[in-house]
Design an enzyme around this catalytic site. Structure first.
Site, PDB file in Angstrom:
ATOM      1  N   SER A  78       0.863  -1.179   0.000  1.00  0.00           N
ATOM      2  CA  SER A  78       0.000   0.000   0.000  1.00  0.00           C
ATOM      3  C   SER A  78       0.898   1.227   0.000  1.00  0.00           C
ATOM      4  O   SER A  78       2.116   1.113   0.043  1.00  0.00           O
ATOM      5  CB  SER A  78      -0.867   0.009   1.252  1.00  0.00           C
ATOM      6  OG  SER A  78      -0.027   0.190   2.374  1.00  0.00           O
ATOM      7  N   LYS A  79       0.267   2.374  -0.023  1.00  0.00           N
ATOM      8  CA  LYS A  79       1.029   3.617  -0.094  1.00  0.00           C
ATOM      9  C   LYS A  79       2.017   3.731   1.080  1.00  0.00           C
ATOM     10  O   LYS A  79       3.134   4.209   0.919  1.00  0.00           O
ATOM     11  CB  LYS A  79       0.066   4.802  -0.119  1.00  0.00           C
ATOM     12  CG  LYS A  79       0.765   6.082  -0.457  1.00  0.00           C
ATOM     13  CD  LYS A  79      -0.038   7.043  -1.259  1.00  0.00           C
ATOM     14  CE  LYS A  79       0.937   8.130  -1.722  1.00  0.00           C
ATOM     15  NZ  LYS A  79       0.379   9.299  -2.230  1.00  0.00           N
ATOM     16  N   ARG A  80       1.566   3.255   2.219  1.00  0.00           N
ATOM     17  CA  ARG A  80       2.397   3.286   3.425  1.00  0.00           C
ATOM     18  C   ARG A  80       3.733   2.550   3.203  1.00  0.00           C
ATOM     19  O   ARG A  80       4.753   2.886   3.775  1.00  0.00           O
ATOM     20  CB  ARG A  80       1.571   2.609   4.533  1.00  0.00           C
ATOM     21  CG  ARG A  80       2.202   2.328   5.833  1.00  0.00           C
ATOM     22  CD  ARG A  80       1.107   1.892   6.800  1.00  0.00           C
ATOM     23  NE  ARG A  80       0.451   0.646   6.374  1.00  0.00           N
ATOM     24  CZ  ARG A  80       0.867  -0.558   6.722  1.00  0.00           C
ATOM     25  NH1 ARG A  80       1.916  -0.697   7.473  1.00  0.00           N
ATOM     26  NH2 ARG A  80       0.218  -1.641   6.322  1.00  0.00           N
TER      27      ARG A  80
ATOM     28  N   GLY B 233       5.219   2.221   0.260  1.00  0.00           N
ATOM     29  CA  GLY B 233       5.960   2.733  -0.892  1.00  0.00           C
ATOM     30  C   GLY B 233       5.316   2.356  -2.206  1.00  0.00           C
ATOM     31  O   GLY B 233       5.992   2.275  -3.220  1.00  0.00           O
TER      32      GLY B 233
END
Ligand code: GLU
Length: 476
Positions: A257-259, A261
């Protein structure tokens, strides 16, 4: 009867791969990796790597969203063969294939209304049956439909047996054909479904190998039905080799996920300051390996890459590792090139000074931001803006020492590392201090910060005049 979904790797058909991203606004890092694998596989086998933009979602497929893909691929150094294919421009051909399947009795018109289909699913749900189209128009005479009633075109999938795929990454995977319903090829408005468009494009582009994320494995079983149905209707519909590459997970094993990267390639370049060769190497190593070799340039990657060494299990994205690799490539990179990148980041023109400073700046930096931060002092205007920490170092005693240093350095005739080192070491000895104690306030005065390249490098890079002016500005 089992139908095989695997072409022979006999080298008779020249390899053609494709990368088929959908413009979503960014070139996702996981997608970029499948693109890279696809590209490398073709290059390794002396074949063609093609690019197809799956731009049928009109709203998302803006010019900007498409350019983001071109831009990211270009930056990574992935140059594709031939012109890119735009899926949206091929709707007529997709419809033509559906018509051929209809004419050959391999597809049929379905007049079921959406209410009817909703009811069918409701019943299946109530009976705890799998939700799939029940084939109600498969054998029915279209003449039974009301005049002018809208219809979809559905493929006739095999009623028995199984579909087997010898996947080059996943191994043998199979599905009972009863699980594959007669899915839609053309919607009631005549537009092709994704399932149809992908296959027609793959075949028309002559793709021999479909290398993509394993989230498409289930689609492959359906897509193969279209391929098999077209065999005997048109030439060139040979089963491709499928290679479904596992997705990338975060460092904690969860879906990326965005968390973790999961950003676009452009964010790695612009926000994280990653060099393309570092991202290329990192993505290559993510799920593929060659012994314990860590470093690969493009030529080596082309020479060594093959699909059989792609891991079957998901790989874990590790930003720290990427940054370390980036640091390595920064140290390898040409100084003038780095200076150009850093100059842009800092908004300065003078790349000569940056180029000169680069050997010193790049020794520790793991990304372009750190390089730029480290280089900022070169362009600071007097009076310098000191950070709070730096200002805290300049007490009265330190300022007096700066005065003494200024006197010594004014008399210095040779402004190079060794004499400067000797000069300040002598002063430190005089004071009975370590050089570090002396260097701290000096660094604060010269750079406005508490961290910087080595203090003698800083002096040399700034030159005598500028160094003295900065020291005097802070001296007692
Ligand atoms: N456009 C699809 C995606 O971006 C890929 C389709 C395919 O590779 O078959 O996920």
């Amino acid at each position: 009867m089992a139908s095989m979904g695997s072409a022979q790797m006999d080298g008779k058909r020249p390899v053609v791969t494709r990368f088929a991203p959908s413009p979503t606004g960014f070139l996702h890092i996981g997608n970029a990796r499948t693109g890279l694998f696809s590209w490398l596989y073709a290059k390794h086998h002396g074949g063609k790597a093609l690019l197809r933009i799956e731009d049928t979602d009109k709203q998302r497929s803006t010019k900007e969203a498409i350019d983001v893909i071109f831009d990211g691929l270009d930056w990574l150094g992935l140059t594709f063969d031939d012109e890119p294919v735009f899926q949206s421009e091929r709707a007529d051909r997709h419809a033509q294939v559906a018509q051929k399947l209809l004419d050959a009795g391999k597809a049929y018109k379905c007049f079921a209304t959406s209410e009817e289909l909703a009811e069918m699913r409701e019943q299946q749900r109530a009976n705890k049956q799998p939700l799939r189209y029940d084939g109600r128009w498969r054998e029915r005479d279209p003449g039974e439909a009301p005049e002018g009633a809208p219809f979809t075109v559905r493929i006739k999938t095999p009623e028995g047996g199984e579909t087997i795929i010898e996947d080059a990454v996943q191994g043998r995977v199979k599905v009972d054909n009863r699980e594959i319903d007669d899915f839609i090829l053309l919607r009631a408005d005549g537009t092709p479904t994704y399932m149809l468009a992908v296959v027609v494009d793959d075949m028309d582009m002559g793709c021999t190998h479909i290398i993509r994320g394993d989230d498409h494995l289930n689609n492959a079983f359906r897509q193969l039905q279209v391929i098999h149905a077209m065999q005997g209707i048109e030439d060139g519909w040979d089963d491709p080799v499928y290679a479904h590459v596992p997705l990338i997970h975060g460092n904690d094993g969860a879906k990326l996920s965005k968390r973790h990267g999961a950003m676009g390639v452009d964010a790695y370049r612009d926000e994280l300051g990653i060099l393309p060769e570092a991202l290329f190497n990192y993505l290559l190593r993510l799920g593929w390996g060659h012994g314990d070799q860590e470093e690969f340039n493009v030529e080596q990657a082309i020479e060594l890459f093959d699909i059989d060494a792609v891991n079957k299990g998901p790989s874990r994205f590790d930003l720290k590792k990427l940054r370390n690799m980036n640091g390595h490539y920064i140290r390898e990179a040409d100084d003038a090139r780095l200076a150009g990148i850093v100059a842009k980041k800092l908004g300065v023109e003078d790349t000569d000074l940056l180029t000169e400073a680069m050997p010193v700046l790049k020794t520790r930096a793991r990304d372009i931001n750190e390089l730029a931060d480290g280089a900022g002092f070169l362009f600071s205007k007097r009076p310098l803006n000191l950070t709070e920490k730096a200002a805290g170092l300049l007490n009265d005693e330190a300022r007096e020492r700066l005065t003494a240093i200024s006197t010594r350095l004014k008399a210095e005739e040779s402004w190079t590392i060794e004499p400067l080192e000797a000069n300040l070491n002598a002063y430190a000895e005089e004071l009975g201090l370590g050089l570090g104690k002396l260097a701290q306030p000096l660094r604060a005065a010269l750079t406005g910060q508490t961290t910087s390249p080595g203090i003698f490098d800083v002096l040399v890079l700034l030159g005598q005049e500028e160094s003295l002016a900065r020291i005097d500005a802070q001296a007692a």
